[in-house]
Design an enzyme around this catalytic site. Structure first.
Site, PDB file in Angstrom:
ATOM      1  N   TYR A 112      -3.184   0.250   9.956  1.00  0.00           N
ATOM      2  CA  TYR A 112      -3.159  -0.316   8.603  1.00  0.00           C
ATOM      3  C   TYR A 112      -1.796  -0.064   7.961  1.00  0.00           C
ATOM      4  CZ  TYR A 112      -4.016  -0.343   3.526  1.00  0.00           C
ATOM      5  OH  TYR A 112      -3.931  -0.537   2.164  1.00  0.00           O
ATOM      6  N   SER A 150       0.820  -1.208   0.000  1.00  0.00           N
ATOM      7  CA  SER A 150       0.000   0.000   0.000  1.00  0.00           C
ATOM      8  C   SER A 150       0.852   1.255   0.000  1.00  0.00           C
ATOM      9  CB  SER A 150      -0.896   0.019   1.237  1.00  0.00           C
ATOM     10  OG  SER A 150      -1.624   1.222   1.305  1.00  0.00           O
TER      11      SER A 150
END
Length: 256
Positions: free
Chosen positions: A156, A141
């Site tokens: 996250y 990500s």
């Protein structure tokens, strides 16, 4: 048909990037096994991709449990004789202010992203060694590289940074076995993950607001990332390992 007779395992394969990757691998001749928690979603995806049910199968289960990874590999061996490619694509994304994370929140990110990568990779490596080569692609990500104020996501981001770090460590450790390990790092990609914390009415409006965030002036689509995954799995990338490839419409080009 660049993946003819190759067998691919894709976690998080029922929707979004994982589903599109499964479809593209299948179109290129691969046998595919997808994983997720929701059996009905997996069954629908597998049948829609391959109505014959001969080349696409699924295993439902919690990927943070090592037994699920073993089941995936056992099914790949039973149906197709082994494993050539693994795509670790599990994810969870719910923007949360830093001070509001609960222990359960933090554990869930570690389960879905870190454990889900580690245990599944451990399970496929012996089968790849039997083949004499293999490719592992992790979906990382942009948030692991660059915070975004509009979407606070420290837990996250930390878990995805762990996936990035694992990518590099695995690449070095497994190079002697001719197993390549790389990752893609997407920015905003229009997948169902946003429906986890936005209403159906909010999703289009919020996603539209992010188009300008990317220098290319549009959000990503699942196929944008899936194409990068297929490239990294292919012989065209045979001298690439240990990289985290931004697939982000130019967003991280702004990093100082």
């Amino acid at each position: 048909m660049q993946f003819q007779n190759k067998t691919v395992i894709i976690t998080g394969g029922g929707t979004g990037i994982g589903r599109k990757a499964a479809e593209l691998f299948y179109n290129e001749g691969a046998n595919v096994i997808i994983n997720g928690r929701r059996e009905e979603v997996l069954k629908t995806t597998a049948t829609e991709i391959d109505p014959t049910e001969q080349k696409v199968s699924f295993v439902a289960g919690d990927i943070s449990n090592p037994e699920t990874s073993k089941d995936l590999v056992n099914k790949a061996v039973e149906l197709f004789g082994g494993v050539d490619i693994l795509v670790n694509n599990t994810g969870k994304f719910v923007p949360t202010p830093f001070t509001e994370y609960t222990p359960e929140d933090v554990q869930s990110y570690l389960d879905v992203i870190v454990k889900g990568t580690l245990f599944t990779s451990q399970a496929v490596i012996p089968e790849m060694k039997k083949r004499g080569q293999g490719a592992i692609i992790n979906t990382g990500s942009m948030w692991a590289l660059q915070p975004v104020e509009a979407t606070p996501s420290a837990a996250y981001s930390a878990a995805m940074a762990g996936r990035h770090a694992m990518t590099k460590n695995m690449a070095v450790e497994l190079a002697a076995d001719h197993i390549r390990v790389n990752a893609v790092a997407p920015a905003v990609v229009e997948t169902p993950i946003y429906n986890n914390f936005l209403s159906d009415e909010e999703v289009p409006e919020v996603l539209d607001s992010f188009n300008e965030f990317h220098p290319l002036k549009r959000n990503g689509q699942p196929e944008d990332v899936a194409n990068a995954i297929l490239f990294l799995a292919s012989e065209s990338a045979s001298w690439i390992t240990g990289t985290v490839m931004p697939v982000d419409g130019g967003a991280t080009a702004r990093l100082r």
